[in-house]
Design an enzyme around this catalytic site. Structure first.
Site, PDB file in Angstrom:
ATOM      1  N   ASP A  12       0.992  -1.100  -0.164  1.00  0.00           N
ATOM      2  CA  ASP A  12      -0.024   0.012   0.042  1.00  0.00           C
ATOM      3  C   ASP A  12       0.897   1.468   0.082  1.00  0.00           C
ATOM      4  O   ASP A  12       2.151   1.080   0.265  1.00  0.00           O
ATOM      5  CB  ASP A  12      -0.791  -0.048   1.072  1.00  0.00           C
ATOM      6  CG  ASP A  12      -1.663   1.340   1.346  1.00  0.00           C
ATOM      7  OD1 ASP A  12      -2.399   1.612   0.562  1.00  0.00           O
ATOM      8  OD2 ASP A  12      -1.430   1.995   2.792  1.00  0.00           O
ATOM      9  N   ASP A  14      -0.059   5.125   0.977  1.00  0.00           N
ATOM     10  CA  ASP A  14      -0.278   6.120   2.258  1.00  0.00           C
ATOM     11  C   ASP A  14      -0.191   5.299   3.501  1.00  0.00           C
ATOM     12  O   ASP A  14      -1.017   4.622   3.736  1.00  0.00           O
ATOM     13  CB  ASP A  14      -1.642   6.835   1.970  1.00  0.00           C
ATOM     14  CG  ASP A  14      -1.525   7.553   0.820  1.00  0.00           C
ATOM     15  OD1 ASP A  14      -0.628   8.748   0.697  1.00  0.00           O
ATOM     16  OD2 ASP A  14      -2.546   7.835  -0.048  1.00  0.00           O
TER      17      ASP A  14
END
Length: 209
Positions: A12, A14
């Protein structure tokens, strides 16, 4: 599956590779005020999810056109807010470890391409493969993004490690059939203090026979 069986790592963005939590929260707070939504309600569900999914949950009465406009406004609030965006602790060391081990990697994000590119650049990270919300028809928790990244790396998703800091992303990783590594006290197949912790675990993992 053991960590030594991993053939690729899917990150991922953020909160995982890029420390952008403050910028994300500032944007959602501003957006919530504009749209008459309680900021706390927005922050409670926004992290890790595509903007349109969050908008639909917060404002279920909007039609598709209004949802698209509200989502675009939310993203617009984030594009130029890079003052405190940086790599997360251990991110660069982990990427060097992956290079030493010969493990390919990709970034799978709920951001659009413009936002992903500016944040990754701010963090000094240049992913070999980037899958954004614009590359899939359904965002997290749907597994499409992680399945697409595995396909682009020519690796089975079942042989990938998904690294996430949000429950919605962990759900996507599990649905893709991948092993999961969880940050921020969440529950995954591996529970990590930070990305340096994962680098140490990978270095210590016995070689596959």
């Amino acid at each position: 599956m053991q960590l030594s069986d991993i053939e690729a790592v899917l990150f991922d963005m953020d909160g995982t590779l890029v420390d952008s939590d403050a910028a994300v929260e500032r944007a959602w707070r501003s957006w919530a005020v504009e749209y008459g939504v309680a900021p706390a309600a927005a922050l409670a569900i926004a992290h890790g999810s595509p903007a349109d999914r969050t908008v639909r949950r917060l404002l279920p009465g909007l039609d598709d056109t209004a949802v698209a406009a509200a989502s675009a406004r939310q993203l617009a609030l984030q594009y130029d807010d890079l003052s405190d965006v940086t790599a997360t602790p251990g991110a660069h060391d982990l990427l060097l470890t992956l290079a030493r081990l010969g493990l390919p990697w990709a970034v799978v994000t709920s951001a659009d391409a413009r936002l992903a590119e500016v944040r990754l650049r701010a963090a000094g990270i240049d992913p070999p493969v980037l899958v954004t919300v614009e590359d899939v028809s359904a965002g997290k928790p749907d597994p499409q993004g992680y399945l697409r990244a595995a396909e682009l790396l020519d690796v089975s998703a079942a042989r990938c490690l998904v690294v996430e800091d949000a429950e919605v992303g962990l759900l996507a990783g599990r649905a893709a059939g991948a092993m999961t590594a969880a940050l921020k006290g969440l529950d995954g197949d591996l529970c990590l203090d930070d990305l340096a912790h994962l680098a140490d675990r990978l270095e210590a993992a016995p070689a596959s026979p």
